[in-house]
Design an enzyme around this catalytic site. Structure first.
Site, short mmCIF file in Angstrom:
data_model
loop_
_atom_site.label_atom_id
_atom_site.label_comp_id
_atom_site.label_asym_id
_atom_site.label_seq_id
_atom_site.Cartn_x
_atom_site.Cartn_y
_atom_site.Cartn_z
CD GLU A 33 -3.43 4.42 -27.34
OE1 GLU A 33 -3.63 5.51 -27.88
OE2 GLU A 33 -4.30 3.81 -26.69
NE ARG A 258 -2.47 12.75 -39.35
CZ ARG A 258 -2.39 12.00 -38.25
NH1 ARG A 258 -2.08 12.53 -37.09
NH2 ARG A 258 -2.64 10.71 -38.30
CE LYS A 268 -2.19 4.11 -33.62
NZ LYS A 268 -1.27 3.97 -32.48
#
Ligand code: ATP
Ligand code: MG
Ligand code: MG
Length: 552
Positions: A33, A258, A268
């Site tokens: 994104e 992850r 982020k």
């Protein structure tokens, strides 16, 4: 079943190749994104997705998952392209945007409504949350759940046409309010939001949600293996429901753990906070775990790819030591970086028996382990700088091979010198080392059998180029700043000493190097030229020390 020598994702792909599930195709995607800069966690995903495509002769798309206009900007899009390319991967002509599919997504939403599988809900966001129930208790149906397809279609068209306030209505998939999987309790698939989109402008005032958009984007692009992180495990059921219900081509979603790294944060949201609150000097601050940060720090893409290969992919969450990235950086830089001399904490050496005003030049290899790197000339004169820490008035023990009064050392590729005396200022600080040199040891060698074990780096004082040298340390003082104590947040664990700036004295060959050039300062560490650097005022970043200081 476990396949030896490969991770579980490659085992799945191998099996699919064998059974011909996707006609022998491998087509992955990396779907960031554009709401921030990429970080080291993304590097893991990039290496995995693009790496799989390379290994199996397949393809990997770069897809900007841009359905949330409030947080997305063209700057972020550009940074993503730059970072993926820098890491060494190429999407060729396969860059896509979820926003390219807005019209198709809308059509598919209409199809769901017509099939009685979606409805417009007038409940407020709070009510929707309340009605959703909990893990222990089933939810209850919205009073608007049984609207007719005609009414839903009419309302959805009017949502699109901008007749309703932001947030006043949503479109929800009609699945099962009693499902043990919360994700399946009639998830919202469209919301009203009057926000300017960086690509579609003001064409839309309704935007599709992630769970609706992602599976359909994968399907449209003919993705075979849709790899995402473990948090999306529960969303797989919805991914499958949506594509089955719409009878679309169906990729398979696979979840992996992850990347978590010690002494930093990989989110982020948190990285944005560090930038916005000024805890760091921007996204590309060399302390940041962003790709632009580690690039500016001097870490090579080769080292980062090696790091990703070493950590591998697994199904279980774990914490990787930041030291492993430094290890990989050191290994690569050791092979490629020329070795030059810089003194970061100088003390002056005066060679009393060397003629005043005389200068000679030594030709030195740029890398004694790699002749192809060539040589450079290094000036030598009566007054030099060496590292303050390379001198003691009295050798503390027999293993001290550096300089002390009455001791002899080798100046790298130059001469042997012996220290005879020191000069101190009124506070007792040493300001000068009075030494003599042996002219017979030119080149830094004598074959008369005398033992000189210590070799020091040095620069000629008159020729030294002062430079700003930025020394970096861990960004956080604790291994896991995400696990903050009560009343604290990750920001409370920032290391106040993560940056220290010193003036270094460089040999002349280190002047005028291109931005991004990587070098070893002999005996100190690996450094690279910062973009702030100018011809008159060089700036170097320490990428990593020569030896591992993290283990401690
Ligand atoms: P963040 O939590 O930092 O916002 P995100 O997952 O929301 O990350 P996206 O831009 O959606 O960020 O991520 C793009 C891709 O990168 C996704 O497929 C995601 O799974 C992957 N990714 C993100 N963070 C990590 C990580 N720490 N380790 C591995 N892959 C990651
Ligand atoms: Mg995401
Ligand atoms: Mg996110």
């Amino acid at each position: 079943k476990k396949e030896a020598g490969v991770d579980f994702i490659r085992a799945i792909v191998n099996e699919d190749m064998k059974t011909g599930k996707y006609q022998g195709r491998v087509h992955t995607r990396f779907p960031p994104e554009p709401n921030g800069y990429l970080h080291l966690g993304h590097a893991k995903s990039i290496c995995l997705n693009f790496g799989l495509a390379q290994e199996y002769g397949g393809k990997c798309n770069l897809r900007l998952d841009d359905t949330n206009p409030l947080k997305e900007t063209p700057e972020y899009v550009e940074s993503i392209k730059t970072d993926v390319r820098w890491l060494g991967f190429d999407w060729e002509d396969r860059m896509f945007h979820a926003s390219d599919y807005f019209e198709r997504l809308f059509e598919l939403a209409v199809q769901l409504i017509k099939a009685g599988k979606a409805y417009v809900d007038d409940l407020t966001p709070e009510q929707i949350r309340e009605y959703r129930g909990t893990l222990k208790e089933p939810g209850k149906n919205s009073p608007y759940r049984d609207r007719s397809a005609e009414e839903n279609l009419d309302l959805f068209m009017r949502m699109r046409n901008g007749e309703f306030e932001d947030g006043s209505r949503v479109l929800r998939a009609k699945i099962d309010m009693a499902s043990p999987n919360m994700v399946m309790r009639d998830p919202t698939i469209y919301r009203i939001r009057r926000a300017h989109h960086h690509r579609t402008g003001d064409a839309w005032c309704i935007y599709p949600m992630y769970d609706f958009t992602h599976c359909i984007s994968d399907s449209i692009e003919g993705i075979t293996h849709s790899i995402c992180t473990l948090e999306f495990e529960n969303n797989r059921e919805l991914y499958d429901w949506m594509l089955n219900t719409l009878e679309l081509y169906h990729p398979q979603q696979i979840e992996f753990a992850r990347l978590n790294l010690t002494h930093t944060v990989l989110s982020k949201r948190k990285l944005i906070q560090l930038v916005e609150e000024g805890h760091v000097n921007g996204w590309d601050d060399p302390r940041m775990p962003t790709l632009s940060g580690v690039r500016r720090r001097g870490i090579t893409p080769e080292a980062l790819r090696e790091f990703c290969a070493r950590i591998g992919v697994a199904k279980a969450d774990s914490m990787v030591d930041y030291g492993l990235l430094e290890f990989c950086a050191r290994e690569h830089l050791n092979r490629i970086a020329p070795r030059l001399m810089a003194v970061l904490d100088p003390v002056k050496v005066v060679i009393e028996n060397y003629p005043e005003g005389q200068v000679e030049e030594f030709e030195m290899p740029l890398n004694p382990e790699d002749e192809s790197q060539g040589t450079r000339m290094v000036p030598f004169s009566r007054e030099l700088y060496i590292e303050r820490d390379d001198f003691r008035e009295q050798a503390p023990n027999k293993k001290f091979f550096r300089l002390a009064i009455g001791k002899e050392v080798r100046l790298r590729y130059a001469y042997y010198i012996t220290c005879n005396d020191v000069v101190k200022d009124e506070h007792g600080n040493i300001t000068e080392l009075r030494c003599t040199y042996d002219p017979a040891t030119r080149g830094g060698w004598s074959d008369d059998g005398r033992k000189v074990k210590g070799t020091l780096h040095w620069v000629s004082a008159a020729h030294a180029v002062p430079a700003q040298v930025r020394l970096y340390d861990k960004l956080f003082t604790v291994e896991n700043p995400n696990a903050a104590e009560e009343g604290k947040t990750f920001v409370d664990y920032l290391n106040p000493d993560s940056l220290s700036v010193v003036t270094g004295y460089l040999e002349p060959a280190l002047k005028n190097m291109e931005h991004g050039s990587r070098v070893q300062f002999e005996r100190i560490g690996y450094f690279c030229v910062d973009p702030d650097s100018t011809a008159d005022a060089p700036v170097f970043n320490r990428t990593v020390t020569l030896k591992d200081s993290w283990a401690k």
